[in-house]
Design a protein around this motif. Structure first.
Motif, PDB file in Angstrom:
ATOM      1  N   ASP A 115      10.590  13.015  -2.092  1.00 16.68           N
ATOM      2  CA  ASP A 115      10.230  12.522  -0.765  1.00 16.68           C
ATOM      3  C   ASP A 115       9.946  11.029  -0.845  1.00 16.68           C
ATOM      4  O   ASP A 115       8.900  10.601  -1.331  1.00 16.68           O
ATOM      5  CB  ASP A 115       9.007  13.278  -0.235  1.00 16.68           C
ATOM      6  CG  ASP A 115       8.645  12.843   1.178  1.00 16.68           C
ATOM      7  OD1 ASP A 115       9.451  12.122   1.804  1.00 16.68           O
ATOM      8  OD2 ASP A 115       7.557  13.226   1.664  1.00 16.68           O
ATOM      9  N   LYS A 116      10.897  10.242  -0.356  1.00 16.29           N
ATOM     10  CA  LYS A 116      10.771   8.785  -0.411  1.00 16.29           C
ATOM     11  C   LYS A 116      10.476   8.187   0.967  1.00 16.29           C
ATOM     12  O   LYS A 116      10.794   7.022   1.228  1.00 16.29           O
ATOM     13  CB  LYS A 116      12.040   8.164  -0.996  1.00 16.29           C
ATOM     14  CG  LYS A 116      12.296   8.569  -2.448  1.00 16.29           C
ATOM     15  CD  LYS A 116      13.514   7.863  -2.999  1.00 16.29           C
ATOM     16  CE  LYS A 116      13.794   8.262  -4.438  1.00 16.29           C
ATOM     17  NZ  LYS A 116      12.798   7.733  -5.368  1.00 16.29           N
ATOM     18  N   SER A 117       9.864   8.976   1.834  1.00 13.55           N
ATOM     19  CA  SER A 117       9.578   8.483   3.187  1.00 13.55           C
ATOM     20  C   SER A 117       8.641   7.277   3.142  1.00 13.55           C
ATOM     21  O   SER A 117       8.794   6.337   3.934  1.00 13.55           O
ATOM     22  CB  SER A 117       8.956   9.607   4.028  1.00 13.55           C
ATOM     23  OG  SER A 117       7.793  10.130   3.409  1.00 13.55           O
ATOM     24  N   LYS A 118       7.677   7.290   2.235  1.00 11.78           N
ATOM     25  CA  LYS A 118       6.761   6.145   2.116  1.00 11.78           C
ATOM     26  C   LYS A 118       7.522   4.891   1.705  1.00 11.78           C
ATOM     27  O   LYS A 118       7.215   3.782   2.158  1.00 11.78           O
ATOM     28  CB  LYS A 118       5.652   6.454   1.103  1.00 11.78           C
ATOM     29  CG  LYS A 118       4.715   7.586   1.503  1.00 11.78           C
ATOM     30  CD  LYS A 118       3.610   7.760   0.473  1.00 11.78           C
ATOM     31  CE  LYS A 118       2.666   8.903   0.873  1.00 11.78           C
ATOM     32  NZ  LYS A 118       3.354  10.199   0.837  1.00 11.78           N
ATOM     33  N   CYS A 119       8.521   5.050   0.840  1.00  9.96           N
ATOM     34  CA  CYS A 119       9.322   3.894   0.399  1.00  9.96           C
ATOM     35  C   CYS A 119      10.128   3.320   1.562  1.00  9.96           C
ATOM     36  O   CYS A 119      10.261   2.091   1.679  1.00  9.96           O
ATOM     37  CB  CYS A 119      10.251   4.302  -0.736  1.00  9.96           C
ATOM     38  SG  CYS A 119       9.407   4.914  -2.206  1.00  9.96           S
TER      39      CYS A 119
ATOM     40  N   ALA B 191       0.837  -1.211   0.000  1.00 11.70           N
ATOM     41  CA  ALA B 191       0.000   0.000   0.000  1.00 11.70           C
ATOM     42  C   ALA B 191       0.866   1.253   0.000  1.00 11.70           C
ATOM     43  O   ALA B 191       0.581   2.229  -0.713  1.00 11.70           O
ATOM     44  CB  ALA B 191      -0.928  -0.011   1.208  1.00 11.70           C
ATOM     45  N   TYR B 192       1.936   1.253   0.797  1.00 11.01           N
ATOM     46  CA  TYR B 192       2.848   2.407   0.805  1.00 11.01           C
ATOM     47  C   TYR B 192       3.553   2.553  -0.545  1.00 11.01           C
ATOM     48  O   TYR B 192       3.788   3.679  -1.016  1.00 11.01           O
ATOM     49  CB  TYR B 192       3.870   2.258   1.926  1.00 11.01           C
ATOM     50  CG  TYR B 192       3.352   2.705   3.285  1.00 11.01           C
ATOM     51  CD1 TYR B 192       3.138   4.051   3.556  1.00 11.01           C
ATOM     52  CD2 TYR B 192       3.077   1.784   4.281  1.00 11.01           C
ATOM     53  CE1 TYR B 192       2.666   4.466   4.787  1.00 11.01           C
ATOM     54  CE2 TYR B 192       2.600   2.186   5.527  1.00 11.01           C
ATOM     55  CZ  TYR B 192       2.396   3.530   5.770  1.00 11.01           C
ATOM     56  OH  TYR B 192       1.918   3.938   6.986  1.00 11.01           O
ATOM     57  N   ASN B 193       3.909   1.429  -1.162  1.00  8.77           N
ATOM     58  CA  ASN B 193       4.508   1.489  -2.500  1.00  8.77           C
ATOM     59  C   ASN B 193       3.576   2.163  -3.498  1.00  8.77           C
ATOM     60  O   ASN B 193       3.990   3.007  -4.300  1.00  8.77           O
ATOM     61  CB  ASN B 193       4.835   0.077  -2.990  1.00  8.77           C
ATOM     62  CG  ASN B 193       6.133  -0.445  -2.419  1.00  8.77           C
ATOM     63  OD1 ASN B 193       6.949   0.314  -1.900  1.00  8.77           O
ATOM     64  ND2 ASN B 193       6.339  -1.744  -2.509  1.00  8.77           N
TER      65      ASN B 193
END
Length: 611
Positions: A243-247, A231-233
């Motif tokens: 901003d790659k915080s979700k990754c 889901a975060y991907n």
């Protein structure tokens, strides 16, 4: 389009939903079957073929299952009415004695409990079948059935708790239903899947606290973590950026899920009383997690880890599914994505300007006095806050610094490094072509030609050929994308949601046709295929004028000429790696442009000789 609602479900890991061959007879596979079930999931040659398949098909026929659910609901209402009559005050129904009354109530309650349990299972099954279709109109119906299943499982759990039974079984069923609902939200970008997954995780933790941990609950934990990471991907894929915080959140979740899954596989190997099906199921779970974490590594540009993960996933996929399967095809699709993103990263690095500090550019910190520990570290520019400062996120600890422009320097690759990067770029594009061909071969063999996934595989291969910027490959791209559009039109109705995919293919075909038309112009070729687009002599002249001006500004010379050493170094950095100045005399702009364009023309002929 008549799509499958069979037990196979949807494999979204390859980026394209799974669907059956259009209009083939379910039992015998004959093409263009004219008779179809009312659920629109299966076609038949004739009524006799349909009758012969009925007992098997009704297990996955949404129309039949929904009718059976309605029948059970009516039966449930009747038993609830009997219970109310049996619980009436004494003397109201004098013909029913108290002992018989209690027996009937006990039998009725037990039957109602079993009936509600079967209804919950059917609601979840119908939800899975409906969510496996390509029709957006079925999403709301699938969501409704999932929620009805959740309501029944919660009720069954409460009743089991009151009766002193182990309600943990029904909590496990509720968790599985929550996972299915969350994945439905992810696939169709509806609702809040993360909230659903959090609810499933909280329920699992409480169930483990009350009833203890089991192997099945450890599997559920790995599946929940995998779903959260996926889901975060997808959230990052919708809004990609710096901003790659979700990754990073996805990476933590997925690596934990992978560790749990690998641990369970080791336990499976040490246990000899498990069936082959159970072992394969656990390995398949590890395979799916590997594909998800592979995507995260690609988004984070951790290409070495992505390739090692892909190698492991491909080996597992071949072991449990065979060399020719949808799962292995999905793995090849992810591997092609690794090559594509790595090639894009190299292109970005080679085209990076050394005179402008822009967001996304990699820089090295230098010249700090009060925070000297950061000197020499590299990071990415997030934004330029004003004319004199930029915000940089360091690679080492993800710390963000506000730095002056004089304290950041863009690492500039040498000529040899750039030459090596270009060779690596060509190898990556070649590997992507090979992987895309293998994906297409598997897809045709598994699903046939008249299939949505096959059309998508053709389109992907066409785009890979297009990015080479070569004549023959571009001509091939036009033919392949045209074939992909023809295949798509055979399996998609005009009012279907997949029309958007057709529009995307049409846009890709227009790009390929425009590129091919450019090659019809005299002298239009690419000097550096896979990196630079095709250009004409006039475009090269304008480009070289800009290169001359940039090199002249760097030298700071007051004259209108450029030294032969500066010209040689500048053109080699531009990509003319083997250029050697014929004379040591300074050159003006006109001479510089003529020499550079002549050298570019030689490169064009040499690079496109085979094409």
């Amino acid at each position: 389009i008549y799509t499958a609602v069979g037990s196979r479900g949807v494999d979204m890991s390859g980026g394209v939903p799974d669907a059956p061959t259009y209009a083939d007879c379910g039992p015998c596979g004959a093409p263009e079957a004219p008779v179809k079930c009312s659920c629109k999931a299966c076609h038949y040659c004739n009524a006799a073929c349909q009758r012969a398949d009925f007992q098997k098909h009704k297990l996955n026929c949404t129309c039949w299952l929904i009718k059976d659910i309605d029948k059970k609901r009516t039966e449930l209402l009747n038993y609830e009415m009997i219970n109310r009559l049996l619980q009436a005050p004494s003397g109201t129904y004098e013909t029913i004695d108290n002992n018989r009354n209690e027996i009937l109530m006990a039998q009725s309650s037990s039957y109602v409990f079993d009936l509600e349990q079967r209804m919950a299972e059917q609601h979840k099954h119908v939800g899975c079948l409906l969510s496996a279709t390509l029709h957006a109109v079925n999403v709301s119906a699938a969501e409704k059935h999932y929620k009805q299943a959740l309501e029944l499982y919660r009720k069954l759990g409460a009743l089991g708790r009151q009766a002193g039974d182990n309600e943990g079984i029904y909590v496990d069923c509720m968790i599985a239903t929550l996972l299915s609902l969350g994945r439905l939200y992810c696939n169709w970008q509806k609702g809040d899947p993360l909230q659903v997954f959090h609810e499933a995780l909280d329920a699992l933790r409480e169930n483990v606290r009350v009833h203890g941990s089991t192997i099945d609950r450890q599997e559920n934990l790995a599946m929940i973590l995998d779903a959260q990471g996926e889901a975060y991907n997808e959230l990052y894929e919708r809004e990609p950026g710096l901003d790659k915080s979700k990754c990073w959140v996805a990476k933590v979740l997925l690596e934990e899920a992978l560790a749990i899954s690998r641990s369970l596989n080791l336990q499976t190997g040490e246990t000899h009383d498990l069936s082959t099906h159970h072992r394969t199921h656990r390995q398949g779970q590890t395979f799916c997690i590997l594909l998800t974490v592979l995507t995260t590594y690609v988004d984070l540009e951790m290409f070495d880890k992505a390739q090692s993960t892909a190698k492991e996933a491909l080996q597992i996929g071949r072991d449990i599914y065979g060399n020719t399967s949808e799962k292995v095809a999905a793995c090849h699709s992810r591997i092609a994505k690794i090559y594509r993103n790595q090639a894009d990263a190299i292109r970005k690095s080679m085209m990076q300007s050394s005179s402008h500090v822009l967001p996304g550019i990699r820089v090295r910190v230098e010249g700090l006095q009060n925070q000297a520990q950061y000197n020499g570290l590299e990071g990415v520019v997030l934004k330029q806050e004003d004319d004199s400062r930029v915000c940089v996120r360091l690679d080492q600890d993800k710390k963000q610094l506000r730095l002056k422009l004089e304290n950041v320097r863009m690492p500039c690759a040498t000529v040899d490094e750039r030459k090596e990067m270009y060779a690596q770029l060509q190898d990556l594009v070649h590997e992507e072509v090979t992987t895309s061909k293998e994906l297409l071969r598997i897809q045709v063999q598994v699903a046939g030609v008249k299939h949505f996934n096959t059309a998508a595989a053709y389109f992907t291969l066409g785009l890979v050929y297009l990015q080479t910027s070569k004549v023959a490959e571009t001509r091939e791209a036009v033919a392949i994308i045209t074939k992909a559009i023809r295949l798509l039109r055979r399996v998609v109705d005009d009012d279907d949601t997949l029309v958007l995919t057709g529009l995307k293919m049409a846009k890709g075909l227009k790009m390929a046709q425009d590129s091919l038309a450019r090659f019809e112009e005299a002298g239009v070729l690419s000097a550096m295929p896979c990196l630079l687009p095709a250009s004409s002599r006039l475009e090269d002249e304008k480009d070289m004028e800009r290169v001359f001006a940039s090199l002249h500004d760097t030298t700071g010379s007051s004259s209108c000429t450029l030294s032969s050493e500066a010209m040689q170094e500048g053109l080699r950095m531009y990509g003319l790696f083997n250029f050697t100045a014929a004379s040591s005399k300074p050159v003006d702009m006109t001479t510089f442009v003529a020499i550079a364009c002549d050298e570019l023309q030689k490169m064009k002929v040499e690079s496109n000789r085979n094409s």
